[in-house]
Design a protein around this motif. Structure first.
Motif, mmCIF file in Angstrom:
data_model
loop_
_atom_site.group_PDB
_atom_site.id
_atom_site.type_symbol
_atom_site.label_atom_id
_atom_site.label_comp_id
_atom_site.label_asym_id
_atom_site.label_seq_id
_atom_site.Cartn_x
_atom_site.Cartn_y
_atom_site.Cartn_z
ATOM 1 N N UNK A 117 34.996 -12.741 -56.545
ATOM 2 C CA UNK A 117 33.617 -12.316 -56.250
ATOM 3 C C UNK A 117 32.569 -13.366 -56.556
ATOM 4 N N UNK A 118 32.881 -14.308 -57.435
ATOM 5 C CA UNK A 118 31.907 -15.338 -57.771
ATOM 6 C C UNK A 118 31.528 -16.187 -56.559
ATOM 7 N N UNK A 119 32.377 -16.220 -55.552
ATOM 8 C CA UNK A 119 32.085 -17.024 -54.363
ATOM 9 C C UNK A 119 30.919 -16.471 -53.557
ATOM 10 N N UNK A 120 30.706 -15.148 -53.612
ATOM 11 C CA UNK A 120 29.642 -14.534 -52.807
ATOM 12 C C UNK A 120 28.541 -13.916 -53.650
ATOM 13 N N UNK A 167 23.695 -14.988 -49.652
ATOM 14 C CA UNK A 167 23.433 -14.354 -48.360
ATOM 15 C C UNK A 167 24.676 -14.528 -47.492
ATOM 16 N N UNK A 168 25.235 -13.422 -47.027
ATOM 17 C CA UNK A 168 26.521 -13.446 -46.341
ATOM 18 C C UNK A 168 26.376 -12.841 -44.945
ATOM 19 N N UNK A 171 31.342 -7.126 -53.912
ATOM 20 C CA UNK A 171 31.535 -8.301 -54.764
ATOM 21 C C UNK A 171 30.223 -8.864 -55.295
ATOM 22 N N UNK A 172 29.083 -8.269 -54.915
ATOM 23 C CA UNK A 172 27.807 -8.665 -55.505
ATOM 24 C C UNK A 172 26.940 -9.579 -54.673
ATOM 25 N N UNK A 186 27.077 -18.020 -46.688
ATOM 26 C CA UNK A 186 28.489 -17.898 -46.318
ATOM 27 C C UNK A 186 28.584 -17.086 -45.033
ATOM 28 N N UNK A 187 29.411 -17.561 -44.106
ATOM 29 C CA UNK A 187 29.710 -16.835 -42.877
ATOM 30 C C UNK A 187 31.202 -16.526 -42.869
ATOM 31 N N UNK A 188 31.528 -15.253 -42.774
ATOM 32 C CA UNK A 188 32.913 -14.793 -42.722
ATOM 33 C C UNK A 188 33.259 -14.488 -41.267
#
Length: 214
Positions: free
Chosen positions: A69-72, A76-77, A94-95, A139-141
């Motif tokens: 979860x620290x990655x996101x 802004x995702x 994940x926050x 981040x773009x998923x």
């Protein structure tokens, strides 16, 4: 019947095998939902019901996000081509600070809305196609987006431009034919159980890689 009522009437609440933390309105069989959606296709011109399934790429992205979860967290995702919204919902859990779930199919947008409500999370649902938009995400998923040549040719230059603008672009791919062969930095892989109704095997190995700028 409106879009959200249609989704509730033709799906059941289930938890994908790789991501039991997320509940989703999913089709129990492919044929009935496809037939029902074909009637909507004749009426509204919508796409086939890809939103009614938790595809391997989306499950793998959701698992990676929930395991790290620290990655996101606080970021802004964008969940691009979000489908049922599984990766977007996981990012909120994940926050992430703000999560957008982008789709061009109105039924998929409605599916993201009802699935977000089911999990008690808030998603931003853009009304316009985000391809071509300026970068506003950290981040773009992108799960399982390289399954057709025209689709890949349309989105890949924009995704690389997003990477060049500073976004982390994560591609999750279960072995589709049009995944780029270069410009990828591996992040991990997962074995995802699948259905023979949707795939040609009972398990897909999904690789997740960061897309690098051109």
């Amino acid at each position: 019947m409106d879009a959200e009522a249609f989704i509730r009437a033709h799906t059941a609440i289930a938890r994908p095998p790789l991501v039991p933390e997320v509940a989703l309105h999913l089709a129990t069989e492919i044929t009935p939902i496809w037939q029902a959606s074909e009637e909507w296709l004749r009426q509204t011109g919508i796409e086939p019901p890809f939103w009614a399934f938790a595809w391997p790429g989306g499950q793998a992205l959701a698992r990676l996000v929930l395991d790290g979860p620290q990655a996101v967290a606080g970021r802004r995702v964008l969940d691009f081509a979000a489908g049922c919204g599984i990766a977007a919902i996981a990012a909120v859990q994940a926050g992430a600070a703000v999560v957008e779930a982008a789709e061009i199919d109105p039924l998929a947008i409605a599916a993201c809305r009802v699935n977000a409500a089911l999990n008690g999370v808030a998603l931003v649902l853009p009304r316009d196609d985000v391809v071509g938009a300026a970068c506003r995400w950290d981040i773009i998923l992108a799960g399982d987006v390289c399954y057709e040549a025209p689709m890949t040719a349309h989105i890949l230059p924009w995704l690389r431009a997003m990477a060049a603008s500073g976004a982390e672009v994560w591609l999750a791919d279960p072995g589709r034919a049009y995944l780029p062969r270069d410009g990828l930095s591996p992040l991990g892989s997962f074995r995802v159980p699948t259905s023979l109704e949707l795939e040609d095997r009972t398990e897909r190995i999904v690789t997740i890689a960061r897309l690098l700028p051109s």
